[in-house]
Design an enzyme around this catalytic site. Structure first.
Site, mmCIF file in Angstrom:
data_model
loop_
_atom_site.group_PDB
_atom_site.id
_atom_site.type_symbol
_atom_site.label_atom_id
_atom_site.label_comp_id
_atom_site.label_asym_id
_atom_site.label_seq_id
_atom_site.Cartn_x
_atom_site.Cartn_y
_atom_site.Cartn_z
ATOM 1 N N LYS B 190 -11.108 -13.404 28.234
ATOM 2 C CA LYS B 190 -12.036 -14.135 29.104
ATOM 3 C C LYS B 190 -12.912 -13.132 29.853
ATOM 4 O O LYS B 190 -12.439 -12.391 30.704
ATOM 5 C CB LYS B 190 -11.310 -15.004 30.132
ATOM 6 C CG LYS B 190 -12.309 -15.923 30.844
ATOM 7 C CD LYS B 190 -11.873 -16.395 32.202
ATOM 8 C CE LYS B 190 -12.097 -15.413 33.294
ATOM 9 N NZ LYS B 190 -13.458 -15.386 33.840
ATOM 10 N N GLY B 241 -9.376 -6.054 37.547
ATOM 11 C CA GLY B 241 -10.086 -6.784 38.594
ATOM 12 C C GLY B 241 -9.525 -6.435 39.953
ATOM 13 O O GLY B 241 -8.995 -5.344 40.154
ATOM 14 N N SER B 242 -9.613 -7.371 40.864
ATOM 15 C CA SER B 242 -9.238 -7.068 42.246
ATOM 16 C C SER B 242 -7.728 -7.069 42.414
ATOM 17 O O SER B 242 -6.987 -7.705 41.666
ATOM 18 C CB SER B 242 -9.851 -8.103 43.185
ATOM 19 O OG SER B 242 -9.162 -9.324 43.056
ATOM 20 N N THR B 243 -7.288 -6.342 43.438
ATOM 21 C CA THR B 243 -5.864 -6.279 43.721
ATOM 22 C C THR B 243 -5.319 -7.649 44.124
ATOM 23 O O THR B 243 -4.199 -8.010 43.753
ATOM 24 C CB THR B 243 -5.603 -5.220 44.806
ATOM 25 O OG1 THR B 243 -5.914 -3.929 44.250
ATOM 26 C CG2 THR B 243 -4.159 -5.228 45.270
ATOM 27 N N ASP B 244 -6.100 -8.416 44.848
ATOM 28 C CA ASP B 244 -5.634 -9.747 45.252
ATOM 29 C C ASP B 244 -5.321 -10.622 44.046
ATOM 30 O O ASP B 244 -4.276 -11.263 43.977
ATOM 31 C CB ASP B 244 -6.687 -10.443 46.120
ATOM 32 C CG ASP B 244 -6.716 -9.857 47.521
ATOM 33 O OD1 ASP B 244 -5.773 -9.107 47.863
ATOM 34 O OD2 ASP B 244 -7.680 -10.126 48.249
ATOM 35 N N VAL B 245 -6.247 -10.639 43.104
ATOM 36 C CA VAL B 245 -6.013 -11.454 41.907
ATOM 37 C C VAL B 245 -4.871 -10.868 41.081
ATOM 38 O O VAL B 245 -4.036 -11.608 40.548
ATOM 39 C CB VAL B 245 -7.308 -11.572 41.066
ATOM 40 C CG1 VAL B 245 -7.041 -12.318 39.761
ATOM 41 C CG2 VAL B 245 -8.393 -12.287 41.872
ATOM 42 N N GLY B 246 -4.821 -9.544 41.031
ATOM 43 C CA GLY B 246 -3.737 -8.891 40.297
ATOM 44 C C GLY B 246 -2.377 -9.309 40.836
ATOM 45 O O GLY B 246 -1.431 -9.557 40.076
ATOM 46 N N GLU B 263 -5.100 -3.346 36.066
ATOM 47 C CA GLU B 263 -5.950 -2.240 36.515
ATOM 48 C C GLU B 263 -6.777 -2.804 37.653
ATOM 49 O O GLU B 263 -7.661 -3.627 37.443
ATOM 50 C CB GLU B 263 -6.801 -1.733 35.353
ATOM 51 C CG GLU B 263 -7.301 -0.320 35.564
ATOM 52 C CD GLU B 263 -8.636 -0.286 36.258
ATOM 53 O OE1 GLU B 263 -8.631 -0.259 37.512
ATOM 54 O OE2 GLU B 263 -9.660 -0.309 35.586
ATOM 55 N N CYS B 297 -14.164 0.265 40.221
ATOM 56 C CA CYS B 297 -12.825 0.275 40.813
ATOM 57 C C CYS B 297 -12.403 1.675 41.219
ATOM 58 O O CYS B 297 -11.716 1.861 42.209
ATOM 59 C CB CYS B 297 -11.818 -0.323 39.839
ATOM 60 S SG CYS B 297 -11.925 0.394 38.202
ATOM 61 N N GLU B 390 -11.359 -1.786 50.300
ATOM 62 C CA GLU B 390 -12.324 -1.578 49.235
ATOM 63 C C GLU B 390 -13.587 -2.392 49.548
ATOM 64 O O GLU B 390 -13.512 -3.573 49.877
ATOM 65 C CB GLU B 390 -11.715 -2.052 47.909
ATOM 66 C CG GLU B 390 -12.556 -1.710 46.707
ATOM 67 C CD GLU B 390 -11.872 -2.095 45.395
ATOM 68 O OE1 GLU B 390 -11.156 -3.112 45.383
ATOM 69 O OE2 GLU B 390 -12.064 -1.394 44.399
#
Lengths: 332, 778
Positions: B190, B241-246, B263, B297, B390
């Site tokens: 995606k 992507g972002s750490t939050d989503v990770g 990552e 990133c 970030e």
């Protein structure tokens, strides 16, 4: 031919001392010299990517190429130079581009920055350029190796100035750099500068023989401290001449010298610049690292002999839309 | 403006890259895109617009992927996978090679599409992104070709769900798709909602390459579509992507037994020592923080300058900033393009406006629209929010330091650990500092250098897993062969009888090199098979976990000990255990009620010898990156590892986890076999007599089901391994999301005495790969 009144390149501004406070030099500051750093890989990355970062097109490109012409030290430094050959070159210096092309560009009166010759060719050059306002530059001090007796090197400068050279391109003693004799280099350069008197002096570092970029940075600083009006890469006789990485190191030294002293020192890459595209890259390097003020013949020169021919072809292409041929342009 | 005017002004003027061919490609495709599922573009469904952030113009209509779309794509990938796998590495190599060639052949189309969709300067798309994409496919064509020969015993994971960001749309696709395909996986990818076009163009290339249908499936959509990919029946999730989503993905995949690589974000330090080439370091920052407008990133976003040169450096930096050209991304002379979306621009502006420090906005011209000026916020200290958070925009924050040690401390004072730059002309300084930086990638005298052969990825909350090189392949393979399910938990023996002991023995916890009573003051009676009381095992609680982790963190000197010295200690443990082999064998037999004690102890001694052997042999690698210099993939210890031991083999289970971990410089907090804990407590006396520094090995006993979540949630634990049948994998993995520690949760049986009980799998789990780039030149 007389000096055009509405020249695109007023010759009065071609000598640094006429518009800028001339770099008087300063005491040798070894602390500053020894702190000079040059990271080759980072410098090469900058140099490699620069052509991809800046692009000049259409009218802008034509203007930039004309600017490059105005900054050329049209050069002949051959053992077989004669008065006749030099006269031809000087005629080309006065009229570097076909008049019809210059008219189409609106740049009538465009000339090169100077004509650069050996000592014995100064007189024919001065004669041939009489009234054009184009200065004659002479290579000196035992060019290209700089290994003749010191007093003779000094005397050579004096004689060249007397013969009418307004610019003197001296060669530094590479051995002083290679052995770390910075004081010796400084003293030598000081003496050369003094011998030049009112003539302005370009210090040829012969960067292809200095071994490291750090040496290039240090030698640049020492020569400026000793009063160089210009620093110049090469004699054109070394196996490696002007390169973008070397240029980056030298112009950064010039920038720092200006920041700290307020004096603008000129820059002259010489040797190996033969394509119009290369000239554009050099101009963008100067614009990026030093600023627009340096994009003038009083602070920037190309030491080149074949560059002009390629630029002429590009300019004809710009004017006509058709790719050009070398034989359509008058030889020098 | 006449030539004569321009001759005086010496302006650059416009140098636009033509967009016509790219726009024509979009039009040819109908400017409305469905998903690529099972080798064909599906009819567009409900669509949203993708826009050119530089102009706001709509480029195309993109289908919002539904869970059904994702299910269909996963089903197609599932159907295609066995045949793709069976094609063999050499067969797959031809397809990857074709994709590399196609990327090169259509390089300008891809570059222009990328620039139009993302707002990044055409120079970057043309000179960096797309060449790296081709390079990635070439490199992995080679990996496919070599797979059978060089990776024996490894096999594809199956279907990979991959969710990628908008900052390097096609490059991140390549990083995900190339290794997956090379190793025999099929993918459902995606692309980011804001930047789907190059992925769709890549779909076109897949068709041109004749890729078998279903091998690559591309489903477009927003974060809901991404969540559907994560939730789908896939064997692996890869996310950038972002750490939050990770973190959410870590939670969503917890306990599913599928592979995961993340990552994520970063706040990468950029350290400038006083002996650096300052002009080059300033120029390096242009590539570090103004590359892709800082929407990177691994952007060098946190400048740390040595105090003595800070003023000079900042002055030169500001002067350099003023020279940056911000504007139309399709212009060839632009350094900083558009911010990817107005939402992002507002976010950046809000963060900067709320910050303290001295804010300097570059004096360059900034066009109206979705642009943000290059910005420097100087004079911040680590306590300022923007030194930690970030920003993901063209904003650099800076602070100063005094000494190399302080530089390292400040650099590591972050939750992230993606990348770092070190600038110094002194090889001693640079090469001393680089390994001390907590980051997956370190650039010496450079920044943002990438290559397919050089592993890339983070530590701490920047995620886990590597992309690129041999190391990256472990993210897309697993050991071949089927393993049985893990045995059910072993019930401890019950009893009531006690026999008089000559002298009472008190088993204690082992924390920080000392025998420690449990904080709670409780103990559990341990009986033998006959129901006779053997002794008491302390019941550790969360405070004992806290103490043990603290001791382990304090023993960080172990990581700095030479591999030879660590090996000596391991040999010595083995030697001392061997001297007491009979005693331990008898103890194990009594605890377990079996007869395998002798063999188990022998295997333990052997295991110490094995990992003593490995300690100085699990080498890093010099990657063949195309630079004059070294790109070195180092194997570094993870740090503090929490290890939950299996029920069976109470000593060998413990040793099998502890030995590889400490051999490579980690410190361990081990929770002993729950039914047979006294083998572990007895073992502490061997550790005490074997020169193991205090805190390197810590042993707890007690209920694993209680202690595991505490370890998993502990923010100072870097990895959790569980080989316990009692531990709820979902719970542990969910808890691990706090600091995104690595987890290794075993759910299948393992023959501890056989080959599966030791070796590379343990060594890899015990290490992080750090890639140090050292370009050089005299």
């Amino acid at each position: 031919m007389t000096t055009a009144t509405a020249t695109a390149s007023p010759t009065a501004t071609q000598l640094p001392q006429t518009t800028e406070g001339r770099n008087p030099g300063m005491d040798l500051d070894m602390d500053w010299v020894m702190r000079a750093r040059a990271n080759r890989s980072a410098i090469e990355r900058r140099a490699t990517t620069l052509p991809g970062r800046r692009s000049v097109k259409k009218d802008h490109q034509a203007a930039w190429l004309a600017r490059a012409i105005s900054c050329i030290d049209l050069t002949t430094l051959s053992g077989d130079d004669t008065a006749g050959r030099v006269a031809r070159l000087c005629a080309k210096a006065r009229q570097p581009v076909r008049p019809d092309l210059l008219a189409a560009l609106g740049l009538e009166g465009l000339t090169v920055g100077a004509v650069c010759v050996y000592h014995d060719m100064i007189e024919p050059a001065v004669t041939a350029l009489h009234g054009s306002g184009i200065p004659v530059a002479a290579v000196s001090t035992g060019f290209p190796a700089g290994l003749s007796p010191f007093h003779l090197r000094l005397a050579e400068i004096g004689e060249s100035v007397q013969a009418g050279a307004e610019e003197i391109d001296i060669v530094i003693s590479r051995r002083k750099v290679l052995t770390g004799d910075w004081q010796g280099l400084y003293d030598e350069m000081r003496a050369f500068r003094a011998a030049c008197g009112a003539a302005h002096v370009k210090a040829i570092l012969a960067t292809g023989e200095l071994g490291t970029l750090q040496n290039v940075a240090r030698a640049s600083l020492v020569c400026m401290m000793a009063g160089a009006d210009f620093i110049k890469t090469s004699t054109g006789k070394e196996s490696v001449n002007a390169t973008l990485p070397v240029s980056l190191v030298m112009v950064r030294a010039i920038r720092e010298y200006h920041e700290r002293t307020g004096y603008r020192v000129g820059y002259k890459p010489a040797g190996g610049i033969s394509k119009a595209k290369d000239a554009l890259v050099y101009l963008s390097l100067i614009k990026e690292e030093l600023g627009d003020r340096w994009l003038r013949p009083d602070l920037f020169r190309f030491g080149a002999s074949s560059l002009l021919g390629d630029i002429e072809r590009q300019l004809e292409h710009h004017v006509t839309g058709a790719y050009s041929a070398a034989w359509r342009h008058p030889m020098g | 403006m006449t030539v004569k005017h321009l001759f005086e002004s010496m302006d650059y003027g416009p140098a636009p890259e033509a967009a016509g061919d790219a726009l024509a490609w979009i039009t040819d495709q109908g400017a409305r895109f469905g998903h690529l599922i099972d080798g064909a573009f599906a009819a567009p469904g409900q669509t949203f617009e993708t826009r050119n952030p530089a102009t706001g113009e709509v480029l195309a209509e993109i289908t919002q992927g539904t869970p059904e779309d994702v299910t269909a794509a996963v089903a197609a990938a599932r159907r295609a996978q066995p045949k793709w796998d069976k094609l063999g590495g050499k067969g797959r190599a031809r397809f990857l090679y074709a994709l590399a060639r196609l990327v090169q052949k259509h390089s300008r189309l891809l570059a222009v599409l990328e620039t139009m969709d993302s707002g990044k300067p055409i120079r970057e798309a043309r000179d960096i992104d797309i060449p790296l994409v081709a390079r990635h496919f070439y490199h992995h064509a080679g990996m496919a070709q070599l797979m059978e020969a060089e990776l024996p015993g490894r096999t594809a994971l199956g279907v990979c769900g991959q969710v990628i960001p908008w900052n390097f749309p096609l490059l991140m696709l390549a990083w995900k798709v190339a290794p997956a395909l090379a190793m025999g996986n099929t993918v459902v990818l995606k692309p980011a909602e804001w930047t789907p076009l190059t992925a769709l163009c890549f779909a076109d290339l897949c068709q041109q390459a004749g890729l078998p249908k279903g091998v690559v499936n591309i489903v477009t959509g927003d974060s809901a579509t991404g969540a559907a990919v994560v939730a789908a029946e896939v064997d692996k999730v890869a996310f950038t992507g972002s750490t939050d989503v990770g973190r959410k993905i870590r939670e969503a995949t917890a306990g599913r037994g599928i592979a995961l690589t993340l990552e994520l974000g970063g706040k990468s330090p950029y350290i400038v020592f006083e002996d650096a080439d300052l002009d080059s370091a300033v120029e390096g920052l242009v590539d570090a923080i103004w590359f892709n407008g800082g929407q990177v990133c691994c952007a060098g976003s946190r400048l740390l300058v040595q105090e003595g040169v800070a003023e000079t450096f900042h002055n030169r930096l500001r002067a350099r900033m003023d020279k940056l050209r911000v504007g139309d991304p399709l212009d060839k002379s632009i350094d900083v393009g558009a911010i990817v979306d107005p939402v992002q621009k507002e976010r950046i502006a809000a963060l900067v406006d709320a910050s303290g420090g001295w804010v300097y906005r570059a004096a360059c011209e900034v066009p109206a629209g979705c642009y943000y000026p290059p910005t420097l916020i100087a004079g911040l200290s680590p306590a300022d929010p923007l030194m930690q958070e970030e920003i993901f925009g063209p904003v650099l924050v800076s602070s100063t330091f005094r000494t190399p040690d302080e530089a390292v401390q400040m650099a590591n004072n972050t939750r992230y650990g993606l990348a770092a730059s070190v600038w110094s002309e002194n090889i001693n300084t640079a090469l001393d500092v680089a390994p001390k930086l907590v980051a997956g990638v370190v650039w010496v005298n450079g920044s943002n250098m990438f290559d397919a052969a050089a592993p890339f990825g983070g530590v701490r909350e920047s995620g886990f897993g590597r992309e690129g090189g041999w190391e990256g392949l472990s993210a897309y393979t697993k050991p071949a062969g089927k393993r049985g399910a893990m045995a059910k938990p072993v019930a401890p023996f019950d009893g009531a009888e006690a026999e008089p002991q000559p002298v009472d023995r008190t088993a204690k916890l082992y924390i920080g090199g000392k025998q420690a009573r449990p904080d709670g003051g409780y103990a559990q009676n341990i009986y033998d098979k006959r129901g006779k009381l053997i002794g008491q095992a302390p019941i550790a609680n969360r405070k004992d976990v806290r103490n043990a982790v603290e001791a382990a963190r304090g023993a960080s000197g172990w990581a700095g000990a030479s591999a030879h010295n660590r090996a000596q200690v391991l040999y010595y443990i083995g030697e001392n255990l061997a001297a007491r082999a009979e005693e331990f064998a008898a103890g194990i037999d009594r605890l377990t009620g079996g007869k395998g004690g002798k063999a188990e102890v022998a295997a333990c001694v052997d295991r110490f010898f094995t990992y003593a052997g490995w300690a100085d042999k699990f080498d890093g690698r010099v990657a063949q990156a195309p630079i004059r210099g070294l790109a070195v993939a180092l194997r570094e210890p993870c740090g503090v590892i929490g290890a939950l031991c299996p029920d069976e083999m109470p000593l060998l289970g413990l040793v099998s986890l502890v030995a590889p971990a400490i051999a490579l410089g980690n410190r361990v907090v081990a929770v002993a076999s729950e039914p047979f804990p006294l083998a572990a407590t007895d073992f502490t006396s061997v550790l005490e007599t074997s020169d193991v520094p205090g805190g390197v090995v810590n042993i707890l006993t007690g209920p694993q089901v209680d202690l595991a979540p505490v370890l998993a949630a502990h923010l100072d634990v870097d990895a959790v391994w569980s080989f316990s049948p009692r531990v709820d994998a979902a719970k542990v993995e969910r808890a691990s999301a706090g600091n995104l520690k690595r987890t290794w949760i075993q759910t299948t049986a393992r023959d501890w005495q056989g080959a599966a009980g030791e070796g590379r799998a343990f060594l890899e789990a015990a290490t992080e790969v750090k890639t140090v780039w050292v370009p050089y030149g005299a």
